[in-house]
Design a protein around this motif. Structure first.
Motif, short mmCIF file in Angstrom:
data_model
loop_
_atom_site.label_atom_id
_atom_site.label_comp_id
_atom_site.label_asym_id
_atom_site.label_seq_id
_atom_site.Cartn_x
_atom_site.Cartn_y
_atom_site.Cartn_z
N ILE A 192 35.59 19.34 114.00
CA ILE A 192 35.79 20.50 115.17
C ILE A 192 37.16 20.86 115.38
O ILE A 192 37.62 22.02 115.50
N TRP A 216 32.65 14.07 113.16
CA TRP A 216 32.28 15.37 113.72
C TRP A 216 33.47 15.80 114.57
O TRP A 216 34.02 17.11 114.55
N SER A 242 31.14 22.93 111.80
CA SER A 242 31.60 21.63 111.75
C SER A 242 30.26 20.86 111.98
O SER A 242 30.39 19.48 111.80
N PHE A 276 32.45 24.92 116.48
CA PHE A 276 31.37 24.03 116.62
C PHE A 276 30.23 24.22 115.53
O PHE A 276 29.39 23.13 115.21
N ILE A 328 35.45 18.71 122.51
CA ILE A 328 35.21 18.36 121.15
C ILE A 328 34.69 16.90 121.20
O ILE A 328 33.62 16.51 120.33
#
Length: 215
Positions: free
Chosen positions: A22, A18, A201, A198, A163
């Motif tokens: 991002i 993830w 993703s 965000f 992130i």
């Protein structure tokens, strides 16, 4: 630099995968996804084929510019150094060090202790184990962020620290940690979840997200 699209070998719910999603979204980088199911068939990351990509047999692995990178923070810093778009590490050395510090607290001090491989080894006590180490990490992270945060983790620009934060809060909530105990972490996470990079993703909307977990 290669003109072909990067390929992300990842898993929808992997926080490390993830992070890379991002970063690609923030930078506006088009990429292909090659899902690696960490559960199916005993874990597709354990195959010899995947081991050739990432000898640690973890996700993510990213094929980019003719090389393969297998640690999310290395990937993020590489694309920040080689691609245009918003900076993911600040120009100011002190702020850049703070971003790296926060990222390492999460990526080295919290997430590895509750990743799938470790949790599978723990067995019946896995939820309590994960809660303990996430709480321990958040108890350190909260006062750090109180000092460094503006709108985001370090000042008012989104960075690698942000992130790392959002996927870790997602994990905390999965393991029923009371994030309300950490008001700075909670505020930052809520702010970041409103940002398009965000959202797109998020684990709830990836190619390999199971139907029952889609949003």
């Amino acid at each position: 630099m290669s003109t072909s699209k990067p390929v992300l070998h990842g898993y929808f719910r992997s926080s490390c995968s993830w992070r890379v999603r991002i970063a690609f979204a923030l930078k506006g980088i088009e990429y292909d996804q090659a899902p690696v199911n960490l559960i199916k068939d005993g874990g597709q990351q354990l195959t010899e084929q995947y081991k050739a990509l990432n000898p640690m047999q973890q996700v993510p692995a990213v094929e980019i510019d003719g090389i393969t990178l297998s640690q999310s923070l290395a990937v993020i810093q590489y694309i920040d150094e080689t691609r245009p778009g918003p900076r993911l590490l600040p120009a100011d050395p002190k702020k850049r060090a703070q971003v790296r510090m926060i990222s390492d607290v999460i990526a080295s001090g919290i997430q590895p202790l509750q990743n799938l491989y470790v949790i599978q080894k723990i067995g019946a006590e896995k939820v309590q184990w994960a809660q303990h180490f996430i709480d321990r990490g958040f108890q350190a992270l909260e006062p750090i962020l109180k000092q460094t945060a503006g709108k985001y983790c370090v000042g008012d620009e989104i960075s690698m620290a942000d992130i790392c934060l959002v996927p870790q809060v997602y994990n905390a909530e999965r393991f029923k940690v009371d994030v309300g105990q950490y008001p700075t972490i909670k505020r930052l996470n809520q702010t970041l979840l409103e940002i398009e990079a965000f959202k797109v993703s998020n684990p709830s909307c990836q190619p390999d997200t199971p139907d029952d977990l889609r949003a």
